[in-house]
Design a protein around this motif. Structure first.
Motif, PDB file in Angstrom:
ATOM      1  N   HIS A  26       0.768  -1.196  -0.093  1.00 18.30           N
ATOM      2  CA  HIS A  26       0.469  -0.242  -0.170  1.00 18.30           C
ATOM      3  C   HIS A  26       0.890   1.242  -0.220  1.00 18.30           C
ATOM      4  N   LEU A  46       0.266   6.049  -0.038  1.00 17.99           N
ATOM      5  CA  LEU A  46      -0.263   7.257   0.707  1.00 17.99           C
ATOM      6  C   LEU A  46       0.137   7.974   0.122  1.00 17.99           C
ATOM      7  N   VAL A  63      -3.442   2.340  -3.413  1.00 17.25           N
ATOM      8  CA  VAL A  63      -2.847   3.775  -2.667  1.00 17.25           C
ATOM      9  C   VAL A  63      -3.757   4.772  -2.664  1.00 17.25           C
ATOM     10  N   VAL A  64      -3.733   5.144  -1.969  1.00 15.17           N
ATOM     11  CA  VAL A  64      -4.745   6.242  -0.536  1.00 15.17           C
ATOM     12  C   VAL A  64      -4.175   7.635  -1.255  1.00 15.17           C
ATOM     13  N   ILE A  65      -4.895   8.603  -1.242  1.00 11.66           N
ATOM     14  CA  ILE A  65      -4.257   9.834  -1.745  1.00 11.66           C
ATOM     15  C   ILE A  65      -5.705  10.788  -1.253  1.00 11.66           C
ATOM     16  N   ASN A  66      -4.782  11.367   0.233  1.00 16.29           N
ATOM     17  CA  ASN A  66      -4.977  13.162   1.401  1.00 16.29           C
ATOM     18  C   ASN A  66      -5.681  13.699   0.107  1.00 16.29           C
ATOM     19  N   TYR A 110      -9.268   7.682  -1.891  1.00 17.13           N
ATOM     20  CA  TYR A 110      -9.584   9.520  -2.062  1.00 17.13           C
ATOM     21  C   TYR A 110      -9.673   9.413  -0.032  1.00 17.13           C
ATOM     22  N   ALA A 111      -8.991   9.721   0.802  1.00 17.74           N
ATOM     23  CA  ALA A 111      -9.419  10.272   2.253  1.00 17.74           C
ATOM     24  C   ALA A 111      -9.548  11.370   2.321  1.00 17.74           C
ATOM     25  N   MET A 126      -2.304  12.055   6.969  1.00 11.58           N
ATOM     26  CA  MET A 126      -1.732   9.387   7.598  1.00 11.58           C
ATOM     27  C   MET A 126      -3.021   9.904   8.830  1.00 11.58           C
ATOM     28  N   ALA A 159      -5.737   8.975   7.102  1.00 12.67           N
ATOM     29  CA  ALA A 159      -5.583   7.477   6.495  1.00 12.67           C
ATOM     30  C   ALA A 159      -5.407   5.865   6.663  1.00 12.67           C
ATOM     31  N   LEU A 218      -5.474   2.129   4.953  1.00 13.23           N
ATOM     32  CA  LEU A 218      -4.078   1.594   4.806  1.00 13.23           C
ATOM     33  C   LEU A 218      -3.718   0.186   5.553  1.00 13.23           C
ATOM     34  N   ALA A 235       4.587   6.235   1.985  1.00 14.84           N
ATOM     35  CA  ALA A 235       3.767   7.644   1.994  1.00 14.84           C
ATOM     36  C   ALA A 235       5.175   9.084   1.159  1.00 14.84           C
TER      37      ALA A 235
END
Length: 234
Positions: free
Chosen positions: A3, A5, A50-53, A77-78, A91, A94, A98, A105
Motif C-alpha cells: 500500500h 499514501l 494507493v490512498v490519496i489524501n 480517496y481520504a 496520515m 488515512a 491503509l 508515503a
C-alpha cells in the motif's frame, strides 16, 4: 499487496495563482500531472493500492485519476475536510484505509527519479526515510544520517527529508502524547514531531538518495522542472 499514501491535501499557497483553480499535485509537468509520475512509479514498484489524501479542490482528484485502474492500481480517496490536517493528521486520517502493514508515503508536490523498488518492504524500526542533498532554498537540512543508517534529529552533516518514506502504522500509536493533543483539538498536526520522538529511540532508518529530486514549491521550480523533463524527452 503493498500500500501507499500520497499527501495531496495542501492548499499550495506558494504556488498561487496556479493553485487557485488546480490542486498542486494535479498541475501538469512533463506532459502529465505531477501526481501521475508518482502513480506510475508506485505501480512499477509493485504497489497496487494507493490512498490519496485530499482537501483543497478535492473533487478534482477522482475526476482526473478515477479508480486508478489505468495504472493497474486501486485508488481510494481520504477526504480531510475543508482544512488540511497536515502530514501527521493526514496520515492518521488515512490509517483506516491503509491497513496494518508498513506502507510507502509520498508528498504529492515533489518530483524524483528515485527507484521506489529500492525502498524497504518493512523498516527495521518505525520508519525509513529517503534523504537528499540540501537544496538552495533549504540549506540547513532536516536530519542527520549516521554511518549505521540511522536518522537523528541532530548532527553536523544534515540532509533534507525528501518527502518519501516507509512507515509502520505504529508510528502514530502515541500521537496524542507527542503533539500534546486533547479531545477538543482537531487532529491537525505535523509528522515531524513523531519522527523525532522515534529517532530518540533509534527507530528511524534512512538512505541518502543522490539522484534527481525537486520540491515543486513555487511556479518557478515547476517551470524549471518542466524544462528539464522536456529536454530529456527531445
Amino acid at each position: 499487496m503493498r500500500h501507499a499514501l500520497i499527501f495531496a491535501a495542501g492548499r499550495g499557497e506558494r504556488m498561487r495563482p496556479l493553485t487557485d483553480t488546480t490542486p498542486k499535485p494535479l498541475l501538469p509537468v512533463g506532459g502529465k500531472p505531477l501526481i501521475v509520475w508518482h502513480l506510475e512509479k508506485l505501480a512499477a514498484a509493485g504497489v497496487n493500492y494507493v490512498v490519496i489524501n485530499t482537501s483543497h479542490l478535492a473533487e478534482q482528484f477522482p475526476d482526473a485519476l478515477g479508480d486508478g485502474s489505468r495504472w493497474g492500481l486501486r485508488i481510494r480517496y481520504a477526504y480531510e475536510g475543508a482544512e488540511p490536517l497536515e502530514t501527521g493528521g493526514g496520515m492518521l486520517n488515512a490509517l483506516s484505509l491503509l491497513g496494518d502493514a508498513p506502507f510507502i508515503a509520498i508528498s504529492g508536490d515533489i518530483w524524483t527519479d528515485a527507484d521506489f523498488t529500492t525502498l524497504p518492504l518493512e523498516p527495521t524500526g518505525l520508519a525509513h526515510l529517503l534523504l537528499v542533498d540540501n537544496p538552495p532554498h533549504h540549506p540547513d537540512g532536516d536530519f542527520a544520517l549516521d554511518a549505521h543508517g540511522l536518522v537523528h534529529d541532530t548532527g553536523t552533516a544534515r540532509l533534507t527529508f525528501s518527502g518519501i518514506g516507509v512507515y509502520r502504522p505504529q508510528l502514530l500509536n502515541n500521537w496524542r502524547d507527542v503533539v500534546e493533543a486533547t479531545d477538543t483539538q482537531p487532529t491537525r498536526f505535523k509528522l515531524a514531531p513523531l519522527l523525532r520522538a522515534a529517532m530518540a529511540d533509534a527507530a528511524v532508518s534512512g538512505t541518502h538518495f543522490r539522484g534527481t529530486w525537486t520540491d515543486v514549491g513555487t511556479p518557478q521550480r515547476l517551470q524549471e522542472l518542466g524544462q528539464t523533463l522536456d529536454s530529456r524527452q527531445t
